[in-house]
Design a protein around this motif. Structure first.
Motif, PDB file in Angstrom:
ATOM      1  N   SER A 129      -2.292 -44.646 -66.784  1.00  0.00           N
ATOM      2  CA  SER A 129      -1.506 -45.603 -66.027  1.00  0.00           C
ATOM      3  C   SER A 129      -0.418 -46.163 -66.937  1.00  0.00           C
ATOM      4  O   SER A 129      -0.708 -46.694 -68.011  1.00  0.00           O
ATOM      5  CB  SER A 129      -2.420 -46.727 -65.531  1.00  0.00           C
ATOM      6  OG  SER A 129      -1.683 -47.656 -64.803  1.00  0.00           O
ATOM      7  N   ARG A 175       3.561 -48.219 -67.050  1.00  0.00           N
ATOM      8  CA  ARG A 175       4.668 -48.935 -66.425  1.00  0.00           C
ATOM      9  C   ARG A 175       5.870 -48.752 -67.345  1.00  0.00           C
ATOM     10  O   ARG A 175       5.843 -49.161 -68.496  1.00  0.00           O
ATOM     11  CB  ARG A 175       4.337 -50.421 -66.242  1.00  0.00           C
ATOM     12  CG  ARG A 175       5.483 -51.160 -65.549  1.00  0.00           C
ATOM     13  CD  ARG A 175       5.150 -52.558 -65.132  1.00  0.00           C
ATOM     14  NE  ARG A 175       4.690 -53.349 -66.258  1.00  0.00           N
ATOM     15  CZ  ARG A 175       3.946 -54.442 -66.132  1.00  0.00           C
ATOM     16  NH1 ARG A 175       3.580 -54.858 -64.949  1.00  0.00           N
ATOM     17  NH2 ARG A 175       3.572 -55.109 -67.192  1.00  0.00           N
ATOM     18  N   ASP A 208      10.141 -54.271 -64.105  1.00  0.00           N
ATOM     19  CA  ASP A 208      10.254 -54.427 -62.654  1.00  0.00           C
ATOM     20  C   ASP A 208       9.641 -53.269 -61.883  1.00  0.00           C
ATOM     21  O   ASP A 208       9.827 -53.176 -60.666  1.00  0.00           O
ATOM     22  CB  ASP A 208      11.738 -54.569 -62.258  1.00  0.00           C
ATOM     23  CG  ASP A 208      12.378 -55.795 -62.875  1.00  0.00           C
ATOM     24  OD1 ASP A 208      11.645 -56.773 -63.161  1.00  0.00           O
ATOM     25  OD2 ASP A 208      13.608 -55.778 -63.086  1.00  0.00           O
ATOM     26  N   THR A 209       8.950 -52.388 -62.592  1.00  0.00           N
ATOM     27  CA  THR A 209       8.337 -51.247 -61.912  1.00  0.00           C
ATOM     28  C   THR A 209       6.818 -51.380 -61.937  1.00  0.00           C
ATOM     29  O   THR A 209       6.251 -51.881 -62.911  1.00  0.00           O
ATOM     30  CB  THR A 209       8.745 -49.916 -62.573  1.00  0.00           C
ATOM     31  OG1 THR A 209       8.315 -49.936 -63.932  1.00  0.00           O
ATOM     32  CG2 THR A 209      10.248 -49.700 -62.511  1.00  0.00           C
ATOM     33  N   PRO A 210       6.167 -50.915 -60.880  1.00  0.00           N
ATOM     34  CA  PRO A 210       4.702 -50.990 -60.862  1.00  0.00           C
ATOM     35  C   PRO A 210       4.086 -49.928 -61.774  1.00  0.00           C
ATOM     36  O   PRO A 210       4.728 -48.946 -62.128  1.00  0.00           O
ATOM     37  CB  PRO A 210       4.355 -50.711 -59.396  1.00  0.00           C
ATOM     38  CG  PRO A 210       5.503 -49.906 -58.885  1.00  0.00           C
ATOM     39  CD  PRO A 210       6.711 -50.374 -59.634  1.00  0.00           C
ATOM     40  N   ARG A 211       2.855 -50.131 -62.150  1.00  0.00           N
ATOM     41  CA  ARG A 211       2.113 -49.140 -62.926  1.00  0.00           C
ATOM     42  C   ARG A 211       1.838 -47.936 -62.029  1.00  0.00           C
ATOM     43  O   ARG A 211       1.544 -48.081 -60.857  1.00  0.00           O
ATOM     44  CB  ARG A 211       0.787 -49.708 -63.408  1.00  0.00           C
ATOM     45  CG  ARG A 211       0.931 -50.695 -64.561  1.00  0.00           C
ATOM     46  CD  ARG A 211      -0.421 -51.212 -65.012  1.00  0.00           C
ATOM     47  NE  ARG A 211      -0.925 -51.047 -66.340  1.00  0.00           N
ATOM     48  CZ  ARG A 211      -0.290 -50.743 -67.454  1.00  0.00           C
ATOM     49  NH1 ARG A 211       0.976 -50.490 -67.441  1.00  0.00           N
ATOM     50  NH2 ARG A 211      -0.898 -50.663 -68.613  1.00  0.00           N
ATOM     51  N   ARG A 212       1.945 -46.759 -62.617  1.00  0.00           N
ATOM     52  CA  ARG A 212       1.646 -45.518 -61.903  1.00  0.00           C
ATOM     53  C   ARG A 212       0.833 -44.608 -62.816  1.00  0.00           C
ATOM     54  O   ARG A 212       0.941 -44.687 -64.044  1.00  0.00           O
ATOM     55  CB  ARG A 212       2.928 -44.769 -61.514  1.00  0.00           C
ATOM     56  CG  ARG A 212       3.757 -45.455 -60.468  1.00  0.00           C
ATOM     57  CD  ARG A 212       5.093 -44.771 -60.269  1.00  0.00           C
ATOM     58  NE  ARG A 212       4.999 -43.512 -59.543  1.00  0.00           N
ATOM     59  CZ  ARG A 212       6.035 -42.721 -59.300  1.00  0.00           C
ATOM     60  NH1 ARG A 212       7.245 -43.048 -59.712  1.00  0.00           N
ATOM     61  NH2 ARG A 212       5.878 -41.597 -58.645  1.00  0.00           N
TER      62      ARG A 212
END
Length: 177
Positions: free
Chosen positions: A23, A25, A29-33
Motif C-alpha cells: 500500500s 500513497r 492529496d492521493t489515497p493509498r493504493r
C-alpha cells in the motif's frame, strides 16, 4: 495474479521480479493504493509501480515463458508472417505498438518481417526500421535467455536451430546510409 518473488514479463520492460505488493500513497492529496512493485532483471536500480486495481496495467503482467513454451512458440510462428506496411508512418506506429506490448510472438514476427525486408531490398533497412529490429532482437534475447537459462548472445543461435535457419539467411542487412 503473481505473488512476491515471482517473475513476470511486463511489456517493454521485459522480465521483472515481483518485489512486493504494498500500500503506497504517492502524494499528500492521493489515497493509498495497492501496488505491485516490479524490479526489471536487466535494469539495476529500476523500479516499476503497477496499481493492483488497474486491470489494464496488471493485464500487461504475463507469466514468464518456460523452455517448452518457448519451443512451442517458435514452432507456431515457423510459417506465420507479419505483412509489410508500405506507408512509413503507419509501419512505424504498428511496429512501436508491438514493441510496447512486448509479446514474444509478435516480436518474433516483427523481427522476421524486418529480416525478410532487408534481404529483399538492395538498399537495406531504413535507420528507423533497423533501430526497431535491434530493439525487438534485444527484447527477444532478454525474455528467451531468462526462460532458457542461456546468455542473451546465444538466443539467436537457439532460434535459428529451432527454426532450421542458417545464420546467413537470418542476418539483417546494414541500414541505409
Amino acid at each position: 495474479m503473481p505473488g512476491k518473488n515471482d517473475y513476470v514479463h511486463y511489456g517493454a520492460y521485459g522480465v521483472c521480479q515481483v518485489e512486493d505488493l504494498r500500500s503506497i500513497r504517492f502524494g499528500p492529496d492521493t489515497p493509498r493504493r495497492e501496488y505491485y512493485v516490479l524490479r526489471p532483471v536487466d535494469q539495476d536500480g529500476a523500479c516499476i509501480y503497477v496499481p493492483a486495481d488497474n486491470p489494464t496495467l496488471t493485464g500487461r503482467m504475463r507469466p514468464v515463458l518456460s523452455r517448452g513454451e518457448v519451443d512451442r512458440l517458435l514452432a507456431s510462428v515457423r510459417e506465420e508472417r507479419l505483412p509489410w506496411v508500405e506507408d512509413r508512418r503507419q509501419r512505424l506506429d504498428a511496429f512501436r505498438d508491438i514493441l510496447c506490448r512486448g509479446d514474444e510472438r509478435e516480436l518474433l514476427l516483427l523481427a522476421r518481417c524486418l529480416y525478410q525486408k532487408s534481404r529483399e531490398t538492395a538498399k537495406g533497412l531504413s535507420s528507423t526500421d533497423a533501430q526497431i529490429l535491434k530493439k525487438a532482437e534485444a527484447m527477444i534475447a532478454q525474455a528467451f535467455s531468462f526462460s532458457l537459462r542461456i546468455g542473451p548472445q546465444q538466443v539467436g543461435g537457439y532460434i535459428r536451430r529451432k527454426l532450421d535457419l542458417t545464420a546467413e539467411s537470418c542476418a539483417p542487412a546494414r541500414p541505409k546510409e
